[in-house]
Each structure stands twice: as structure tokens, then as C-alpha cells.
Design an enzyme around this catalytic site. Sequence first.
Site, PDB file in Angstrom:
ATOM      1  N   GLU A 253       0.811  -1.211   0.000  1.00  0.00           N
ATOM      2  CA  GLU A 253       0.000   0.000   0.000  1.00  0.00           C
ATOM      3  C   GLU A 253       0.853   1.272   0.000  1.00  0.00           C
ATOM      4  O   GLU A 253       1.726   1.436   0.856  1.00  0.00           O
ATOM      5  CB  GLU A 253      -0.948  -0.030   1.204  1.00  0.00           C
ATOM      6  CG  GLU A 253      -1.871   1.172   1.315  1.00  0.00           C
ATOM      7  CD  GLU A 253      -2.727   1.403   0.091  1.00  0.00           C
ATOM      8  OE1 GLU A 253      -3.328   0.447  -0.421  1.00  0.00           O
ATOM      9  OE2 GLU A 253      -2.793   2.558  -0.365  1.00  0.00           O
ATOM     10  N   THR A 295      -5.739   1.530  -5.689  1.00  0.00           N
ATOM     11  CA  THR A 295      -5.356   0.121  -5.545  1.00  0.00           C
ATOM     12  C   THR A 295      -6.026  -0.731  -6.621  1.00  0.00           C
ATOM     13  O   THR A 295      -5.392  -1.596  -7.229  1.00  0.00           O
ATOM     14  CB  THR A 295      -5.789  -0.445  -4.181  1.00  0.00           C
ATOM     15  OG1 THR A 295      -5.394   0.449  -3.169  1.00  0.00           O
ATOM     16  CG2 THR A 295      -5.154  -1.800  -3.934  1.00  0.00           C
ATOM     17  N   HIS A 410      -1.704   3.296   4.584  1.00  0.00           N
ATOM     18  CA  HIS A 410      -2.684   4.011   3.766  1.00  0.00           C
ATOM     19  C   HIS A 410      -2.917   5.375   4.388  1.00  0.00           C
ATOM     20  O   HIS A 410      -2.952   5.507   5.596  1.00  0.00           O
ATOM     21  CB  HIS A 410      -3.991   3.202   3.737  1.00  0.00           C
ATOM     22  CG  HIS A 410      -4.969   3.695   2.715  1.00  0.00           C
ATOM     23  ND1 HIS A 410      -5.651   4.875   2.855  1.00  0.00           N
ATOM     24  CD2 HIS A 410      -5.374   3.155   1.542  1.00  0.00           C
ATOM     25  CE1 HIS A 410      -6.435   5.040   1.798  1.00  0.00           C
ATOM     26  NE2 HIS A 410      -6.285   4.010   0.989  1.00  0.00           N
ATOM     27  N   ASP A 469       1.593  -0.057  -4.877  1.00  0.00           N
ATOM     28  CA  ASP A 469       0.405   0.023  -5.734  1.00  0.00           C
ATOM     29  C   ASP A 469       0.225   1.375  -6.405  1.00  0.00           C
ATOM     30  O   ASP A 469      -0.216   1.464  -7.541  1.00  0.00           O
ATOM     31  CB  ASP A 469      -0.870  -0.417  -4.977  1.00  0.00           C
ATOM     32  CG  ASP A 469      -1.195   0.431  -3.763  1.00  0.00           C
ATOM     33  OD1 ASP A 469      -0.367   1.264  -3.353  1.00  0.00           O
ATOM     34  OD2 ASP A 469      -2.300   0.267  -3.212  1.00  0.00           O
ATOM     35  N   HIS A 470       0.587   2.454  -5.700  1.00  0.00           N
ATOM     36  CA  HIS A 470       0.440   3.811  -6.258  1.00  0.00           C
ATOM     37  C   HIS A 470       1.134   4.770  -5.302  1.00  0.00           C
ATOM     38  O   HIS A 470       1.608   4.353  -4.246  1.00  0.00           O
ATOM     39  CB  HIS A 470      -1.039   4.183  -6.420  1.00  0.00           C
ATOM     40  CG  HIS A 470      -1.854   3.900  -5.184  1.00  0.00           C
ATOM     41  ND1 HIS A 470      -1.792   4.664  -4.054  1.00  0.00           N
ATOM     42  CD2 HIS A 470      -2.715   2.880  -4.894  1.00  0.00           C
ATOM     43  CE1 HIS A 470      -2.593   4.156  -3.123  1.00  0.00           C
ATOM     44  NE2 HIS A 470      -3.165   3.048  -3.602  1.00  0.00           N
TER      45      HIS A 470
HETATM   46  C1  GP9 Z   1      -9.055  -0.674   0.235  1.00  0.00           C
HETATM   47  C2  GP9 Z   1      -7.623  -0.593  -0.099  1.00  0.00           C
HETATM   48  C3  GP9 Z   1      -7.164   0.818  -0.178  1.00  0.00           C
HETATM   49  O1  GP9 Z   1      -9.589  -1.931   0.142  1.00  0.00           O
HETATM   50  O2  GP9 Z   1      -7.345  -1.283  -1.235  1.00  0.00           O
HETATM   51  O3  GP9 Z   1      -7.674   1.420  -1.290  1.00  0.00           O
HETATM   52  P1  GP9 Z   1      -7.023   2.682  -1.989  1.00  0.00           P
HETATM   53  O4  GP9 Z   1      -7.644   3.889  -1.353  1.00  0.00           O
HETATM   54  O5  GP9 Z   1      -5.553   2.638  -1.786  1.00  0.00           O
HETATM   55  O6  GP9 Z   1      -7.397   2.523  -3.411  1.00  0.00           O
HETATM   56 MN    MN Z   2      -3.837   1.528  -2.288  1.00  0.00          MN
END
Ligand code: GP9
Ligand code: MN
Length: 618
Positions: A253, A295, A410, A469-470
Site C-alpha cells: 500500500e 489500488t 494508507h 500500488d500507487h
Molecule cells: C481498500 C484498499 C485501499 O480496500 O485497497 O484502497 P485505496 O484507497 O488505496 O485505493
Molecule cells: Mn492503495
Amino acid sequence: MASIIQFIKREKMMWLVFGFIWLKTYLFYKLGFQIQSESIYQEFLLLINPISSTILLLGLCFLIKKDKRPFGFIGVNLLATIILYANVLYYRFFNDFLTLPVLVQTSNISDVQGSIAELIRWWDALFFVDILVLVFVLMKRRQEYSFARSRVALALTVVAVGVFVVNLSLAQAERPQLLTRSFDRELLVKNIGVINYHAYDAYIQSHSKAQRAFADSSEINEIIYYTREQYREPNEEYFGLIEGKNVMVISLESLQSFVIEQTMNGEVVTPFLNELIEESIYFDHFYHQTEQGKTSDSEFVVDNSLFGRNSGAVFFTHSNNEYNALPEQLGEIGYYTSVMHANNKSFWNRDMMYLALGYERFFDIQSYDVTEENSVGWGLKDLDFFEQSIDLLKQQPEPYYTKFITLTNHFPFELDEEDRLIEEYDSYSGTLNRYFPTVRYMDHALEQFFERLKDEGMYEDTVFIMYGDHYGISSFHDRSMAMYLEKDEITDFDTVQLQRVPLIIHIPGMEGKRMDTVSGQIDLKPTMLHLLGVETEDMIYLGTDLFSDERESFVVLRNGSFVTDDYLYTSEVCYDKQTEQETDMSYCEPYFDKARQDLHYSDRVIYGDLLRFFERNE
Ligand code: GP9
Ligand code: MN
């Protein structure tokens, strides 16, 4: 003014129905869906969110003739009740809200039909009691209606829109980009109400339906031609290298490359990953290619080697498409495929999209034991998430392909004191300051996970694909980012470079290696397939195998910026990577076509659902 007061006084029946629907919706939220609020503000939104749609529907009743109008009011109440009740039944079974495709998907209906009787409770009848009251009132007395009908309807529509705008702004204040970004149905219902949610859902679905309808089968040929041209032969040394091994894909994350192998106030930020990199194939010029779908976009790009959408989330808008995604293809060669993620399954519409991608199993929040103590921020702490996943892993037949989606790192990067292994950074941005300890925590959780896997004998036969992921830190925090990076400012060039996320391919027993090929998440699918010994020449995808000798260094981001070994193009400026200065556009020009075409063809495949016209010729 006088006539408004008169109107308010006279339309007793309308007010009664309004009151009933309002109260009832709130009761549905609380008793039917057990919606909990996190704050008084949220509770307030929950309370007011039925108002706009109710006013609108009741307003429309003024288009009906005077003497029939009360039936219209009752009809509106009945309609609202049926919509709410249908959702409650669905919720009792799936823990989710209805969507239009679900309603028309016969496969789902057959699932539900048998159990509907079991889902009904005797006290559900109470939800309908007010309708009886209304019929009774109607029989008792006839009212006089003397107002111009369409004028009232129009006025109430204006009021309804006004109320909706206020409702939405209040909701957006807490959840920015609620409609474009947060595609959790529960979140939408909480914030804008059930009826508005259904209207929004209907709009999204019909929009993508129309684009699909205009597509025809001949379009696929152009795409096939383009992707064949882009195909690069796999490297013999790597082809089939991990055949038959378990594959664990770990989505890290918000992890960006700028913290890898770095320190913050003298503390190493990612000690475990730094060590792991030494024994892995590490890509330090690897970029995320996500947009608003965050994500979910990264998941889409990785599994399909296609791009997500420019705006909104493809997971939400195109979950009914045909895909030949990686899980489906691995299923065909005997892999068991699953996702482990301790969040609501409907978040990002994952439950639906995972079916389309061909995952066999989604271990969502229900598979985990989530308590107040083991949660922080968005939910289950990474440490507990990995710990609990071990048992789930053991249940799976081998070989498996399992994706883990971490959560603790996150935004807003919250952490309990006991989990803080390093101090916060000290800049203007609280977000950036908190980012370092949560990254450090994730790194620690990964270390523990690897230890456990080794203890359990589950490590040797597994290959690990780990990537950020980003981005986690947006441009909003540029001033503080510049401070951390010891730069005067963050330029457009830097912004693109900050989209680098780590990619670590760890194959136990294999020597470490660094690869500087400029690449992105879109390249993972062909890379993994080739590593697993699957030929891809007859597939449709847009990335290139990271190990192919024929590969050219190149990545295009979803917003059209692109990067090569020597140049970087963004915001209509071509940069020389070495000097980090603007250079002549002619250096970037040779790549324009590829960048544009990659994005264009990807969009066409998705909007037209073109893969439904495609058969692999094996
Ligand atoms: C939520 C997690 C976070 O299930 O994947 O989402 P994001 O805000 O990073 O897209
Ligand atoms: Mn994410």
C-alpha cells in the site's frame, strides 16, 4: 410567500408521506443494514440523505391529476419501500447493496431465489405498516388541491436538486471525490442515500452499456495487429524458470521508491526490504500506472496488462466485461487463484470484478478476525493480516497464485504508539511526517511474514512479486517533499519521477540483481506468464516482458506522461533525464505514437468490451 405557506398547510398528505419515507429510510439503515456511523457528522449525513430523492419523487406526483394524486404519493412510498426492502434482502444474503447488473444477471438471481424465503423475517411487515395507514387516511377524507400542478412539480424539483447539492457537498467535505473515487457502495449509501445511489448506479451502467453497444467485432482485428507488433520474445534463461511454484503477489500500500534504501533523520526506513532487495531482482525504474481507481487500478493493470480508466474506476464501471486476465489463465494451467484482503468485499466492487478476472476465492474481511485491538486506520493491521493469512494459505491447494493487499500504510497513515518503530518526520506536512513510521511498520510486518513462512516451510517453493500500488504522498505535499529530498522545489519532472514504486521479484535461492529498465505495472502480466512458462504470443496485452532481450525501456503513465532511458515527457515538455532540464521536443517525438496508441487501444478494448470477440488460437 403566502401561497407557499398555504401550500405547506394544505398538502398534509404529502407531508405525511414525506415523513413516513424519511423515518422509514432511517429505520431501514439502522435495522435493515445495521449501518454504523463513525462520527456525529456521518450520522447527520445518514439522517438527511433521503430528503432530496423523496422531495423529487413527491414533486413529480404533482404532474398527476388532482384526484389521483394521493395514489401517486402512496405509490412513491411503496416504490421507496420496495427498493429499500429489496436491498435489505440482498444485504442479508450478500452483505452488499444491489446494483443494476446484479438485478439483470440471471446467474445471481438463481442463487438468491431459493433463499429469499429464508431471508424474510416476520417483523419485516412493519416496514409496510405506514402504507396501510396512508390508505386508511385516503379513504377517510378527500383533500382539496388547487395548485398549478407543473409549477409545483418544477419548484419541488428545484428544491430537491438544491438539497442534493448541499448533501453532496457535505459528504464530499469528508470524502473528497466521493462519486469518482470511492466506489464502496456502502459509503455511497451512507453519504447520498439509497435512492440517489441507485440513480447514480443506473447512470454509470447505462453509459458504459451504450459504448459497448456501438462496438463491433471487426475492431478487435486492429487491436490484434497492434499487440502482435508490440510482442517481444521471452528470454530463454527466464522462460519457465518458476514453473509450478506458488506465487505470492504482495501489493504494498502506497509504497513509493523514494523511501527505499533511504534514511529519515538517520533511521533506515525499510531495513527488511533493503535486505531482501539484495537477494532479489529489483527494478528501480518501475512506475505505477494508476489513476483515481488507486489500488483497484493497480490490480487491474497487473492482472490484465491493460490500463485502467482515465477517471473513475474500471473496477466499478466495467466489471461485466470479458477479460482474459492472469488469474483466469493461471487457472487454466492448474493454479488455484485467490486474493487476501481484510476489507469489505464490495470496496472497489472487488467481489464483482474478481469474478470477471477469474479469481477462484476472495478472502475478504469475513475471513479475518478483526477487532478494535488489532485494527488501526483503515482496518486490520498488516502484522495481524499476514499472521492470519498463513492459516488461509494452508487451506489452499497447490500450486497457488495468491495476491495480498496490505492496508496499514494508507493515508492518513495512522499508527498506534506501540507499532511506531521510528519517529515521525518533521516538516509542514503531517501526512508526509506520518508516512515514514507507517512504511517502517509495513516493512516490519513483511519481515515477520517471511519469518513465519520460513518456519512453516512455505517459503522455498514460493516466488514473491512485490510492488507499490500507487503513490502515497500527493503533489499537495510538494513543499515538504522538497525538504525531505533536499531540493529547492518539486518540478514537473520530479513529480513524474516520484511515481516510481519498488518492484521486487524474489525467487528463493536466486542471486540478487538490479534491473534499470524503465517499466511499469503493465509489464507484470507477460513477465509472470513467461516466468511460469506460458506462451503469450496469441494473447492481447500491452506490456512487455521485463526480461526480454528485445525489450525497450519505456513506460507511459495513465495521464500520458512517458519515460524512456534518456527522456521524460510530461505536461507538454520534453526533459533530458540526465540534466533534469527541458530539452528539444524532437527527442520525445519518436515515442508519442506508442504512448498515445497504448492508451487509446486499451480504452477501446475496455469501453467496447472487445475481448468478448476474441478467442486465443491455441
Ligand atoms: C481498500 C484498499 C485501499 O480496500 O485497497 O484502497 P485505496 O484507497 O488505496 O485505493
Ligand atoms: Mn492503495
